[in-house]
Design a protein around this motif. Structure first.
Motif, PDB file in Angstrom:
ATOM      1  N   MET A 150       0.837  -1.204   0.000  1.00 39.38           N
ATOM      2  CA  MET A 150       0.000   0.000   0.000  1.00 39.38           C
ATOM      3  C   MET A 150       0.873   1.256   0.000  1.00 39.38           C
ATOM      4  O   MET A 150       1.730   1.440   0.865  1.00 39.38           O
ATOM      5  N   THR A 151       0.640   2.097  -0.999  1.00 37.95           N
ATOM      6  CA  THR A 151       1.242   3.426  -1.029  1.00 37.95           C
ATOM      7  C   THR A 151       0.466   4.247  -0.009  1.00 37.95           C
ATOM      8  O   THR A 151      -0.723   4.512  -0.195  1.00 37.95           O
ATOM      9  N   LEU A 152       1.135   4.607   1.098  1.00 41.75           N
ATOM     10  CA  LEU A 152       0.417   5.165   2.251  1.00 41.75           C
ATOM     11  C   LEU A 152      -0.425   6.371   1.886  1.00 41.75           C
ATOM     12  O   LEU A 152      -1.532   6.554   2.398  1.00 41.75           O
ATOM     13  N   VAL A 153       0.118   7.208   1.015  1.00 48.15           N
ATOM     14  CA  VAL A 153      -0.589   8.456   0.685  1.00 48.15           C
ATOM     15  C   VAL A 153      -0.345   8.766  -0.783  1.00 48.15           C
ATOM     16  O   VAL A 153       0.711   8.450  -1.332  1.00 48.15           O
ATOM     17  N   LEU A 158      -3.805  13.320   4.091  1.00 52.34           N
ATOM     18  CA  LEU A 158      -4.777  12.581   4.907  1.00 52.34           C
ATOM     19  C   LEU A 158      -4.653  13.063   6.346  1.00 52.34           C
ATOM     20  O   LEU A 158      -3.624  13.622   6.732  1.00 52.34           O
ATOM     21  N   PRO A 159      -5.683  12.827   7.171  1.00 56.92           N
ATOM     22  CA  PRO A 159      -5.608  13.280   8.557  1.00 56.92           C
ATOM     23  C   PRO A 159      -4.446  12.639   9.327  1.00 56.92           C
ATOM     24  O   PRO A 159      -4.044  13.150  10.365  1.00 56.92           O
ATOM     25  N   TRP A 160      -3.896  11.514   8.792  1.00 56.22           N
ATOM     26  CA  TRP A 160      -2.841  10.802   9.524  1.00 56.22           C
ATOM     27  C   TRP A 160      -1.487  10.803   8.828  1.00 56.22           C
ATOM     28  O   TRP A 160      -0.513  10.309   9.385  1.00 56.22           O
ATOM     29  N   ILE A 161      -1.426  11.384   7.637  1.00 52.42           N
ATOM     30  CA  ILE A 161      -0.118  11.452   6.955  1.00 52.42           C
ATOM     31  C   ILE A 161      -0.124  12.573   5.925  1.00 52.42           C
ATOM     32  O   ILE A 161      -1.099  12.759   5.193  1.00 52.42           O
ATOM     33  N   ARG A 162       0.978  13.298   5.896  1.00 52.62           N
ATOM     34  CA  ARG A 162       1.109  14.406   4.938  1.00 52.62           C
ATOM     35  C   ARG A 162       1.752  13.897   3.654  1.00 52.62           C
ATOM     36  O   ARG A 162       2.727  13.142   3.693  1.00 52.62           O
ATOM     37  N   SER A 163       1.203  14.306   2.524  1.00 53.43           N
ATOM     38  CA  SER A 163       1.768  13.911   1.229  1.00 53.43           C
ATOM     39  C   SER A 163       2.879  14.890   0.834  1.00 53.43           C
ATOM     40  O   SER A 163       3.167  15.840   1.558  1.00 53.43           O
ATOM     41  N   CYS A 164       3.464  14.660  -0.333  1.00 52.43           N
ATOM     42  CA  CYS A 164       4.565  15.504  -0.798  1.00 52.43           C
ATOM     43  C   CYS A 164       4.086  16.837  -1.353  1.00 52.43           C
ATOM     44  O   CYS A 164       4.902  17.698  -1.680  1.00 52.43           O
ATOM     45  N   GLN A 165       2.770  17.017  -1.478  1.00 51.54           N
ATOM     46  CA  GLN A 165       2.260  18.281  -2.023  1.00 51.54           C
ATOM     47  C   GLN A 165       2.406  19.403  -1.000  1.00 51.54           C
ATOM     48  O   GLN A 165       2.281  19.161   0.203  1.00 51.54           O
ATOM     49  N   PRO A 166       2.630  20.633  -1.461  1.00 50.61           N
ATOM     50  CA  PRO A 166       2.689  21.765  -0.528  1.00 50.61           C
ATOM     51  C   PRO A 166       1.289  22.145  -0.028  1.00 50.61           C
ATOM     52  O   PRO A 166       0.283  21.624  -0.525  1.00 50.61           O
ATOM     53  N   ILE A 176       3.591  11.861  10.192  1.00 51.02           N
ATOM     54  CA  ILE A 176       2.456  10.970  10.440  1.00 51.02           C
ATOM     55  C   ILE A 176       2.042  11.142  11.904  1.00 51.02           C
ATOM     56  O   ILE A 176       2.829  11.606  12.736  1.00 51.02           O
ATOM     57  N   ASP A 177       0.810  10.779  12.242  1.00 48.41           N
ATOM     58  CA  ASP A 177       0.355  10.891  13.631  1.00 48.41           C
ATOM     59  C   ASP A 177       0.240   9.493  14.242  1.00 48.41           C
ATOM     60  O   ASP A 177       0.708   8.501  13.656  1.00 48.41           O
ATOM     61  N   ASP A 178      -0.366   9.398  15.404  1.00 48.91           N
ATOM     62  CA  ASP A 178      -0.426   8.109  16.080  1.00 48.91           C
ATOM     63  C   ASP A 178      -1.184   7.063  15.264  1.00 48.91           C
ATOM     64  O   ASP A 178      -0.767   5.901  15.187  1.00 48.91           O
ATOM     65  N   ARG A 202       8.951  14.783   5.847  1.00 50.14           N
ATOM     66  CA  ARG A 202       8.955  14.333   7.246  1.00 50.14           C
ATOM     67  C   ARG A 202       8.238  12.980   7.393  1.00 50.14           C
ATOM     68  O   ARG A 202       8.642  12.129   8.207  1.00 50.14           O
ATOM     69  N   SER A 203       7.191  12.766   6.586  1.00 44.93           N
ATOM     70  CA  SER A 203       6.458  11.495   6.647  1.00 44.93           C
ATOM     71  C   SER A 203       7.394  10.318   6.376  1.00 44.93           C
ATOM     72  O   SER A 203       7.290   9.266   7.017  1.00 44.93           O
ATOM     73  N   VAL A 204       8.307  10.506   5.420  1.00 44.24           N
ATOM     74  CA  VAL A 204       9.252   9.420   5.081  1.00 44.24           C
ATOM     75  C   VAL A 204      10.041   9.014   6.334  1.00 44.24           C
ATOM     76  O   VAL A 204      10.128   7.828   6.671  1.00 44.24           O
ATOM     77  N   TYR A 205      10.572  10.006   7.048  1.00 40.58           N
ATOM     78  CA  TYR A 205      11.391   9.683   8.235  1.00 40.58           C
ATOM     79  C   TYR A 205      10.531   9.140   9.368  1.00 40.58           C
ATOM     80  O   TYR A 205      10.949   8.223  10.094  1.00 40.58           O
ATOM     81  N   ASP A 206       9.325   9.688   9.541  1.00 45.00           N
ATOM     82  CA  ASP A 206       8.440   9.188  10.597  1.00 45.00           C
ATOM     83  C   ASP A 206       8.105   7.708  10.379  1.00 45.00           C
ATOM     84  O   ASP A 206       8.072   6.917  11.325  1.00 45.00           O
ATOM     85  N   VAL A 207       7.838   7.350   9.118  1.00 41.14           N
ATOM     86  CA  VAL A 207       7.499   5.956   8.818  1.00 41.14           C
ATOM     87  C   VAL A 207       8.726   5.067   9.053  1.00 41.14           C
ATOM     88  O   VAL A 207       8.626   3.988   9.648  1.00 41.14           O
ATOM     89  N   LEU A 208       9.890   5.543   8.612  1.00 39.23           N
ATOM     90  CA  LEU A 208      11.111   4.747   8.812  1.00 39.23           C
ATOM     91  C   LEU A 208      11.394   4.533  10.301  1.00 39.23           C
ATOM     92  O   LEU A 208      11.912   3.486  10.696  1.00 39.23           O
ATOM     93  N   ASP A 209      11.039   5.519  11.134  1.00 39.29           N
ATOM     94  CA  ASP A 209      11.228   5.373  12.582  1.00 39.29           C
ATOM     95  C   ASP A 209      10.402   4.226  13.156  1.00 39.29           C
ATOM     96  O   ASP A 209      10.806   3.561  14.103  1.00 39.29           O
TER      97      ASP A 209
END
Ligand SMILES: [Zn+2]
Length: 377
Positions: A150-153, A158-166, A176-178, A202-209
């Motif tokens: 699944m491509t997350l976004v 989305l309310p739980w993850i920011r996409s690459c768009q400005p 990403i959130d909880d 930032r989403s990329v690093y949050d997911v990798l964490d």
């Protein structure tokens, strides 16, 4: 049916592709079945179908069930989950009707067995986490039906993850959130590959964490070669390599080259492109693509190789793959106009100094390895 204009590959490349080693980590072909009734085992008017994939040495691919952002808006005729389920129905139908050609891959063993049986291994994917409609239960239902990537976004936040768009606006987390963390953890438990293409920086690093297993960015390019929000910078490439993951280099000229982006804009503003219409979104897309492919300046395949080469230099040869985005790109490189053209890419990589082993790793071996690690046993 489109016939590839690519010349026949050399005997060396024919031998290299003979056992169908290519694993294409992202294409959107299944919408041509759902929306226009095309049987991908017979042929389709877009860029990917099974006969052409076979000619190109493609033995496995992720059939992305792409859910356009408008399905997530209030008043959409069907919701995002329903759209994704309908696309999955179409993929199930394809596999049921042509078991001699294509098989749904549910486990790592299925992926391997499809290869030895010389049947196309179809990994079911979803592009756009809005398809789960903010419910882990929906994710679980998709996984029961065979979802394995699944491509997350996509391009809609989305309310739980920011996409690459400005310009995300209020209510969208910086990364990403909880709930986003819960989605990633549950995907790993279910054996569903996490795909970071389209995710915000930032989403990329949050997911990798959060990730404990290798993950992919299925269809992206390298920022160092062409600065574009859909591409990954060197730090992100290194972080994905450190996680054991693989980046699939996309074929979309607009992401790979600034001049190509400008040239595609020129075509989009033209009368013929604007007049291209079909009975529904997918038919209009095909009509527009035909104008684009005819009128855009030819795009050199070597530019794809530039991105592959850069990714290999930064990540190492084991961490680079291919995600064509066929039937999601209006313009394709010369020689790679459709899925029969992977021989031309193999030739170009060999000419650039890649060994035969390197070429096999990039065209499919690396993706096969990480899916083998993430899919259920
Ligand atoms: Zn995409």
């Amino acid at each position: 049916m489109t016939d590839s204009t690519a010349p026949a590959p050399s005997p060396t490349v024919q031998a290299l592709l003979a056992d169908l080693p290519v694993f294409d980590a992202h294409h959107d072909a299944i919408q041509l079945t759902l929306d226009l009734g095309h049987d991908l085992a017979v042929g389709a008017p877009g860029q990917f179908d099974l006969p052409r994939a076979r000619r190109g040495g493609v033995g496995a691919s992720v059939f992305a069930c792409w859910v356009d952002g408008h399905f997530a808006l209030p008043g959409a005729p069907v919701g995002s989950a329903a759209r994704a389920h309908a696309l999955i129905d179409a993929l199930h139908g394809l596999c049921a009707e042509h078991p001699d050609q294509v098989r749904l891959v549910r486990t790592a063993a299925d992926l391997e067995r499809a290869r030895t049986d010389r049947v196309h291994g179809a990994v079911c994917g979803i592009e756009g986490g809005h398809a789960i409609e903010n419910r882990l239960e929906e994710l679980e239902r998709f996984a029961e039906r065979g979802l394995r990537c699944m491509t997350l976004v996509w391009n809609n936040h989305l309310p739980w993850i920011r996409s690459c768009q400005p310009n995300a606006g209020a209510g969208v987390p910086e990364g990403i959130d909880d709930f986003g963390r819960q989605v990633v953890r549950r995907m790993e438990e279910l054996g569903v590959m996490v795909d970071l293409s389209h995710a915000g920086e930032r989403s990329v690093y949050d997911v990798l964490d959060v990730a404990t297993k290798p993950l992919i960015a299925s269809h992206s390019g390298c920022n160092a070669v062409r600065d574009h929000r859909r591409n990954l910078d060197d730090d992100q490439l290194r972080a994905i390599a450190a996680n054991g993951g693989v980046v699939g280099i996309v074929f979309h000229p607009g992401f790979l080259d600034e001049d190509a982006t400008e040239d595609m804009k020129r075509v989009r503003h033209g009368a013929e492109y604007r007049a291209a219409k079909g009975a529904n979104y997918t038919e209009t897309y095909l009509a527009e693509s035909a104008v684009m492919q005819a009128q855009a300046a030819p795009f050199a395949l070597g530019r794809v190789v530039d991105h592959i080469q850069h990714a290999v230099e930064v990540m190492g040869i084991e961490h680079v793959g291919i995600g064509s985005d066929y039937d999601g790109i209006e313009h394709a490189p010369q020689g790679l106009e459709d899925a029969s053209g992977f021989g031309a890419l193999a030739e170009a990589l060999l000419a650039r100094g890649f060994t035969k082993g390197d070429v096999r790793a990039v065209l499919g071996g690396n993706m096969r390895r990480v899916f083998g690690m993430v899919l259920p046993r």
